[in-house]
Design a protein around this motif. Structure first.
Motif, PDB file in Angstrom:
ATOM      1  N   UNK A  14       0.817  -1.237   0.039  1.00 37.19           N
ATOM      2  CA  UNK A  14       0.173   0.019  -0.154  1.00 37.19           C
ATOM      3  C   UNK A  14       0.804   1.235  -0.015  1.00 37.19           C
ATOM      4  N   UNK A  15       2.170   1.138   0.468  1.00 33.80           N
ATOM      5  CA  UNK A  15       3.223   2.279   0.351  1.00 33.80           C
ATOM      6  C   UNK A  15       3.922   2.424  -0.778  1.00 33.80           C
ATOM      7  N   UNK A  16       3.845   1.299  -1.483  1.00 37.79           N
ATOM      8  CA  UNK A  16       4.807   1.155  -2.812  1.00 37.79           C
ATOM      9  C   UNK A  16       4.230   2.149  -3.922  1.00 37.79           C
ATOM     10  N   UNK A  17       5.076   3.069  -4.479  1.00 34.41           N
ATOM     11  CA  UNK A  17       4.625   3.780  -5.637  1.00 34.41           C
ATOM     12  C   UNK A  17       4.683   3.195  -6.960  1.00 34.41           C
ATOM     13  N   UNK A  18       5.458   2.161  -7.126  1.00 37.57           N
ATOM     14  CA  UNK A  18       5.608   1.437  -8.287  1.00 37.57           C
ATOM     15  C   UNK A  18       6.680   2.193  -9.270  1.00 37.57           C
ATOM     16  N   UNK A  19       7.642   2.769  -8.957  1.00 37.20           N
ATOM     17  CA  UNK A  19       8.653   3.351  -9.690  1.00 37.20           C
ATOM     18  C   UNK A  19       9.957   2.976  -9.105  1.00 37.20           C
ATOM     19  N   UNK A  20      11.013   3.180 -10.101  1.00 33.53           N
ATOM     20  CA  UNK A  20      12.250   2.238  -9.716  1.00 33.53           C
ATOM     21  C   UNK A  20      12.713   3.191  -8.228  1.00 33.53           C
ATOM     22  N   UNK A  33      12.558   3.421  -1.373  1.00 36.55           N
ATOM     23  CA  UNK A  33      11.513   3.818  -0.894  1.00 36.55           C
ATOM     24  C   UNK A  33      11.442   5.428  -1.012  1.00 36.55           C
ATOM     25  N   UNK A  34      11.766   5.951  -2.181  1.00 41.20           N
ATOM     26  CA  UNK A  34      11.803   7.486  -2.198  1.00 41.20           C
ATOM     27  C   UNK A  34      12.328   8.294  -0.954  1.00 41.20           C
ATOM     28  N   UNK A  35      13.162   7.755  -0.075  1.00 35.65           N
ATOM     29  CA  UNK A  35      13.597   8.254   1.001  1.00 35.65           C
ATOM     30  C   UNK A  35      12.469   8.708   1.865  1.00 35.65           C
ATOM     31  N   UNK A  36      11.786   7.584   2.234  1.00 38.10           N
ATOM     32  CA  UNK A  36      10.452   8.013   3.081  1.00 38.10           C
ATOM     33  C   UNK A  36      10.396   7.102   4.552  1.00 38.10           C
ATOM     34  N   UNK A  37      11.614   6.345   4.929  1.00 35.12           N
ATOM     35  CA  UNK A  37      11.382   5.656   5.876  1.00 35.12           C
ATOM     36  C   UNK A  37      11.704   6.509   7.107  1.00 35.12           C
ATOM     37  N   UNK A  38      11.144   6.177   8.363  1.00 33.67           N
ATOM     38  CA  UNK A  38      11.392   6.539   9.583  1.00 33.67           C
ATOM     39  C   UNK A  38      12.549   5.711  10.225  1.00 33.67           C
ATOM     40  N   UNK A  39      12.804   6.430  11.729  1.00 34.04           N
ATOM     41  CA  UNK A  39      14.031   5.723  12.313  1.00 34.04           C
ATOM     42  C   UNK A  39      14.063   4.438  12.669  1.00 34.04           C
ATOM     43  N   UNK A  40      12.851   3.704  13.133  1.00 33.12           N
ATOM     44  CA  UNK A  40      12.795   2.467  13.610  1.00 33.12           C
ATOM     45  C   UNK A  40      12.908   1.260  12.224  1.00 33.12           C
ATOM     46  N   UNK A  41      12.231   1.831  11.081  1.00 31.57           N
ATOM     47  CA  UNK A  41      12.265   1.048   9.998  1.00 31.57           C
ATOM     48  C   UNK A  41      13.651   0.947   9.370  1.00 31.57           C
ATOM     49  N   UNK A  60      26.926  12.704   5.557  1.00 29.48           N
ATOM     50  CA  UNK A  60      27.022  13.524   4.130  1.00 29.48           C
ATOM     51  C   UNK A  60      26.598  12.779   2.911  1.00 29.48           C
ATOM     52  N   UNK A  61      26.831  11.435   2.994  1.00 29.53           N
ATOM     53  CA  UNK A  61      26.087  10.638   2.053  1.00 29.53           C
ATOM     54  C   UNK A  61      24.712  10.634   2.100  1.00 29.53           C
ATOM     55  N   UNK A  62      23.960  10.647   3.305  1.00 29.60           N
ATOM     56  CA  UNK A  62      22.235  10.713   3.279  1.00 29.60           C
ATOM     57  C   UNK A  62      22.022  12.026   2.726  1.00 29.60           C
ATOM     58  N   UNK A  63      22.588  13.165   2.912  1.00 27.73           N
ATOM     59  CA  UNK A  63      22.245  14.436   2.663  1.00 27.73           C
ATOM     60  C   UNK A  63      22.402  14.629   1.393  1.00 27.73           C
ATOM     61  N   UNK A  64      23.400  14.172   0.579  1.00 30.70           N
ATOM     62  CA  UNK A  64      23.689  14.368  -0.924  1.00 30.70           C
ATOM     63  C   UNK A  64      22.711  13.256  -1.699  1.00 30.70           C
ATOM     64  N   UNK A  65      22.414  12.254  -1.029  1.00 27.75           N
ATOM     65  CA  UNK A  65      21.382  11.321  -1.790  1.00 27.75           C
ATOM     66  C   UNK A  65      20.083  12.096  -2.010  1.00 27.75           C
ATOM     67  N   UNK A  66      19.538  12.821  -1.183  1.00 27.70           N
ATOM     68  CA  UNK A  66      18.443  13.612  -1.449  1.00 27.70           C
ATOM     69  C   UNK A  66      18.424  14.668  -2.366  1.00 27.70           C
ATOM     70  N   UNK A 115      23.145   1.355   0.449  1.00 28.15           N
ATOM     71  CA  UNK A 115      21.923   1.858  -0.078  1.00 28.15           C
ATOM     72  C   UNK A 115      20.949   2.447   1.067  1.00 28.15           C
ATOM     73  N   UNK A 116      21.182   1.619   2.254  1.00 25.67           N
ATOM     74  CA  UNK A 116      20.339   1.695   3.466  1.00 25.67           C
ATOM     75  C   UNK A 116      20.585   3.492   3.900  1.00 25.67           C
ATOM     76  N   UNK A 117      21.547   4.111   3.675  1.00 26.65           N
ATOM     77  CA  UNK A 117      21.706   5.329   3.794  1.00 26.65           C
ATOM     78  C   UNK A 117      20.925   6.493   3.078  1.00 26.65           C
ATOM     79  N   UNK A 118      20.409   5.857   2.287  1.00 27.38           N
ATOM     80  CA  UNK A 118      19.348   6.763   1.152  1.00 27.38           C
ATOM     81  C   UNK A 118      17.977   6.786   1.790  1.00 27.38           C
ATOM     82  N   UNK A 119      17.626   5.901   2.838  1.00 21.39           N
ATOM     83  CA  UNK A 119      16.336   5.594   3.441  1.00 21.39           C
ATOM     84  C   UNK A 119      15.638   6.522   4.226  1.00 21.39           C
ATOM     85  N   UNK A 120      16.432   7.247   5.163  1.00 31.28           N
ATOM     86  CA  UNK A 120      15.773   8.068   6.128  1.00 31.28           C
ATOM     87  C   UNK A 120      15.160   9.206   5.425  1.00 31.28           C
ATOM     88  N   UNK A 121      13.747   9.639   5.876  1.00 32.13           N
ATOM     89  CA  UNK A 121      13.083  10.879   5.478  1.00 32.13           C
ATOM     90  C   UNK A 121      13.357  12.108   5.924  1.00 32.13           C
TER      91      UNK A 121
END
Length: 482
Positions: free
Chosen positions: A25-31, A37-45, A95-101, A254-260
């Motif tokens: 239900x959360x998946x937008x169906x783009x690559x 996850x289009x960088x939409x994860x919270x801290x726990x996930x 820095x990687x997280x910031x640049x990934x956005x 890749x996990x560094x790109x996830x937090x919102x």
């Protein structure tokens, strides 16, 4: 076949699949949503998917066996990894997280392409990932096969089931279904680990041994200190690749790109620390208690590292053994999921493919290839899987330089970066061929551990070629374009 194992496994599969389906239900169906996850994860996930990806079946099989065989030095090795990871995640990782956005990265190869403005580098990195990570993925399936064998499955059925489980939770909704199932798998891993150490303590007590007596026996043989195995060179050989694990292995990069947002990113590091420390202490304590029991002849004293946990599982109550086995299966499945997605995302972004259906197809092919290799279990593949982090070690200086290079306008390194990675990977592979996996970590060359040589050569190549690039650039009125 063990009915207890089958029942526990089915509950795990049904629970995980239900969670994966609900995550659609959360998946937008783009690559980008499929992979990060289009960088939409919270801290726990974020924290749990990072932790379960990082802590594979190595912990409750490999690290338990390492502690049983070599003593408390294994704790120092693993804590060095955890400490270094926290430092890197809090600095270069941020820095990687910031640049990934800003750059909307989907894969680590795309990240490095942008850092150096070099498609050649992206292609080289994708090939290195394919070369280094497929053996690592194969090793996860081989490890799963051992656990399914415990449950009474044959080799072929074990490999097929392992491959299907690995692929299923990827195909449903990409990283959404992978991360959602990691919530279940992370809980299972801790529950299984606590059950493991709890059973060992109770088993010791049933044999008339208190923890004080077990600790005393370990102290008498030097296993609570530094055993002869943990020479400085061996410690460095084990530690150096893991110190840079968080910026060299694509499945965790890749996990560094996830937090919102930045708050989620920083809190995820805190949660990861608590989880990682807990799981590490459980694994090492289990191995040490097992060695203490061996001192009294209650357990064999000559078990190979990877056979300690399977042997102990054979002694436990079938329901408890099944829970622990499935918890280790969960750890391996989580790691395998993320490896597949890291390799496929790098391949697709390198060739410019953007369709989700193609991503699913590539993911399936990668799993099928790894399963086929696992069926025949060639020795060299096993060696390469152990040395994966050494092969990827040259990516550490390239990535660190790249973060600052991109901030300076990506003016240098388009030749130096691919040259560094290729030469470093070739050296690591050469020693894997000549020495094999075990000796590559315990034998020195020119008085130095092999990972240190790989890192030193990589840094030297990077420095020399960068200097040549600067020299060539300064001799032209306009910057050289590659």
């Amino acid at each position: 076949m063990r009915l207890e194992f089958l029942a526990t496994l089915l509950l795990y599969i049904l629970g995980g699949t239900l969670i994966a389906v609900l995550s659609r239900r959360f998946f937008k169906k783009d690559l980008r949503d499929y992979y990060v996850a289009s960088s939409r994860f919270g801290a726990i996930l974020t924290a749990l998917t990072y932790a379960t990806t990082t802590y594979s079946a190595f912990m409750m099989i490999g690290l338990v066996g390492l502690a049983y065989s070599t003593g408390a030095g294994s704790l120092g090795f693993e804590l060095a990894y955890l400490s270094a990871t926290l430092i890197i995640l809090s600095t270069i990782g941020y820095k990687i997280w910031s640049l990934s956005r800003e750059y909307r990265w989907v894969s680590p190869s795309q990240m490095l392409t942008d850092m150096y403005n070099s498609r050649l580098l992206g292609a080289v990195v994708s090939v290195i990932y394919l070369y280094a990570m497929i053996p690592y993925l194969t090793a996860q399936i081989i490890g799963l096969k051992v656990l399914f064998n415990y449950g009474g499955f044959g080799d072929v059925e074990s490999i097929v089931l392992s491959a299907l489980l690995t692929y299923l939770w990827i195909a449903i909704a990409g990283v959404w279904s992978v991360a959602a199932t990691d919530l279940l798998q992370g809980a299972l891993m801790i529950a299984g680990g606590l059950s493991y150490i709890g059973w060992l303590i109770a088993f010791s007590s049933s044999k008339g041994l208190s923890l004080d007596r077990v600790s005393g026996s370990l102290s008498s043989i030097g296993f609570l200190g530094i055993t002869p195995f943990w020479t400085l060179n061996v410690f460095l050989a084990y530690t150096i690749p893991w110190v840079f694990f968080s910026i060299t292995n694509p499945q965790v990069v890749m996990k560094l790109y996830l937090p919102k947002d930045s708050v989620s990113y920083r809190k995820s590091i805190q949660f990861f620390f608590v989880y990682g420390l807990t799981y590490t202490l459980i694994a090492v304590a289990s191995g040490l208690v097992a060695r203490g029991l061996a001192c009294y002849g209650i357990l064999p004293g000559n078990l190979s590292r990877d056979s300690v946990t399977p042997y102990i599982l054979g002694l436990t109550d079938p329901w408890l053994g099944s829970l622990i086995s499935v918890s280790i299966i969960a750890a391996a499945i989580s790691t395998a999921n993320s490896i597949v997605m890291a390799v496929s995302s790098s391949l697709l972004t390198t060739i410019g493919e953007r369709r989700v259906d193609v991503a699913r197809l590539v993911d399936g092919l990668l799993v099928a290839v790894a399963a086929l290799i696992a069926r025949f279990r060639p020795g060299f593949i096993v060696d390469l899987s152990v040395l994966t982090s050494v092969i990827l070690l040259p990516l550490a200086p390239v990535t660190i330089l790249g973060v600052y290079n991109i901030e300076r306008g990506r003016s240098l390194g388009r030749i130096a970066a691919p040259a560094t990675i290729i030469i470093g990977a070739m050296i690591a592979t050469y020693y894997a061929i000549v020495l094999g996996a075990a000796k590559a970590f315990t034998q020195t060359v020119y008085g130095q551990p092999i990972p240190a040589i790989v890192l030193e050569v990589s840094l030297t190549v990077l420095a020399i070629v960068l200097a040549l690039e600067k020299l060539l650039a300064s001799s032209h009125k306009s910057p050289i374009r590659y």
